[in-house]
Scaffold this motif. Structure first.
Motif, PDB file in Angstrom:
ATOM      1  N   THR A 229       5.683  -7.062 -10.206  1.00 55.82           N
ATOM      2  CA  THR A 229       7.105  -7.354  -9.990  1.00 55.82           C
ATOM      3  C   THR A 229       7.853  -6.095  -9.567  1.00 55.82           C
ATOM      4  O   THR A 229       8.666  -6.128  -8.638  1.00 55.82           O
ATOM      5  N   GLU A 230       7.556  -4.986 -10.232  1.00 58.80           N
ATOM      6  CA  GLU A 230       8.209  -3.720  -9.894  1.00 58.80           C
ATOM      7  C   GLU A 230       7.830  -3.262  -8.488  1.00 58.80           C
ATOM      8  O   GLU A 230       8.657  -2.708  -7.766  1.00 58.80           O
TER       9      GLU A 230
ATOM     10  N   GLN B   7       7.149  -5.243  -5.958  1.00 53.76           N
ATOM     11  CA  GLN B   7       7.925  -6.070  -5.023  1.00 53.76           C
ATOM     12  C   GLN B   7       9.377  -5.599  -4.953  1.00 53.76           C
ATOM     13  O   GLN B   7       9.972  -5.530  -3.877  1.00 53.76           O
ATOM     14  N   ASP B   8       9.946  -5.258  -6.107  1.00 55.14           N
ATOM     15  CA  ASP B   8      11.316  -4.734  -6.137  1.00 55.14           C
ATOM     16  C   ASP B   8      11.398  -3.408  -5.384  1.00 55.14           C
ATOM     17  O   ASP B   8      12.362  -3.152  -4.659  1.00 55.14           O
ATOM     18  N   MET B   9      10.366  -2.586  -5.545  1.00 60.58           N
ATOM     19  CA  MET B   9      10.354  -1.285  -4.882  1.00 60.58           C
ATOM     20  C   MET B   9      10.238  -1.448  -3.364  1.00 60.58           C
ATOM     21  O   MET B   9      10.854  -0.692  -2.606  1.00 60.58           O
ATOM     22  N   ILE B  10       9.473  -2.419  -2.910  1.00 55.76           N
ATOM     23  CA  ILE B  10       9.370  -2.694  -1.471  1.00 55.76           C
ATOM     24  C   ILE B  10      10.749  -3.019  -0.913  1.00 55.76           C
ATOM     25  O   ILE B  10      11.159  -2.494   0.131  1.00 55.76           O
ATOM     26  N   GLN B  11      11.487  -3.866  -1.613  1.00 55.74           N
ATOM     27  CA  GLN B  11      12.831  -4.243  -1.164  1.00 55.74           C
ATOM     28  C   GLN B  11      13.774  -3.040  -1.174  1.00 55.74           C
ATOM     29  O   GLN B  11      14.510  -2.805  -0.209  1.00 55.74           O
ATOM     30  N   ASP B  12      13.744  -2.267  -2.259  1.00 55.88           N
ATOM     31  CA  ASP B  12      14.643  -1.114  -2.374  1.00 55.88           C
ATOM     32  C   ASP B  12      14.347  -0.061  -1.309  1.00 55.88           C
ATOM     33  O   ASP B  12      15.248   0.469  -0.669  1.00 55.88           O
TER      34      ASP B  12
ATOM     35  N   GLU C  51       0.826  -1.211   0.000  1.00 55.58           N
ATOM     36  CA  GLU C  51       0.000   0.000   0.000  1.00 55.58           C
ATOM     37  C   GLU C  51       0.862   1.263   0.000  1.00 55.58           C
ATOM     38  O   GLU C  51       0.545   2.247  -0.666  1.00 55.58           O
ATOM     39  N   THR C  52       1.966   1.237   0.756  1.00 55.43           N
ATOM     40  CA  THR C  52       2.878   2.386   0.791  1.00 55.43           C
ATOM     41  C   THR C  52       3.494   2.619  -0.578  1.00 55.43           C
ATOM     42  O   THR C  52       3.559   3.752  -1.058  1.00 55.43           O
ATOM     43  N   VAL C  53       3.931   1.555  -1.212  1.00 55.39           N
ATOM     44  CA  VAL C  53       4.523   1.665  -2.545  1.00 55.39           C
ATOM     45  C   VAL C  53       3.487   2.187  -3.541  1.00 55.39           C
ATOM     46  O   VAL C  53       3.787   3.062  -4.360  1.00 55.39           O
TER      47      VAL C  53
END
Length: 96
Positions: free
Chosen positions: A22-23, A25-30, A6-8
């Motif tokens: 996919t992006e 999920q990558d953004m959550i990690q970054d 939700e934040t992303v």
């Protein structure tokens, strides 16, 4: 603070970005890595350390404006494709 989907999505909406799953999920990690790094920096003792405003102690070095070459009104008009006695003549670009 934890970064969730939700934040992303909210940040992506504010930035007018369209992210695939996919992006996201990558953004959550970054974004989580960035916050972890900031938390690590907060562990440092900065007591007595002055805030850094500029990277160097130097000030702007400005030179004086000096006229090096001056041309006359007539010389300025010499190279104009169209001119009258005082002004450059240009094509009309604004219609009434």
């Amino acid at each position: 603070m934890t970064i969730d989907k939700e934040t992303v999505e909210k940040v992506a909406h504010l930035a007018r970005l369209e992210l695939s799953e996919t992006e996201k999920q990558d953004m959550i990690q970054d974004m989580s890595k960035i916050l972890d790094f900031m938390a690590k920096l907060n562990e440092l003792d900065t007591t007595g350390v002055e805030p850094l405003v500029y990277m160097t102690d130097g000030a702007n070095v400005l030179r004086d404006d000096v006229v090096k070459q001056q041309i006359t009104h007539e010389e300025a008009l010499e190279n104009a494709p169209k001119h009258d006695e005082d002004y450059f003549l240009v094509a009309k670009v604004i219609e009434k």
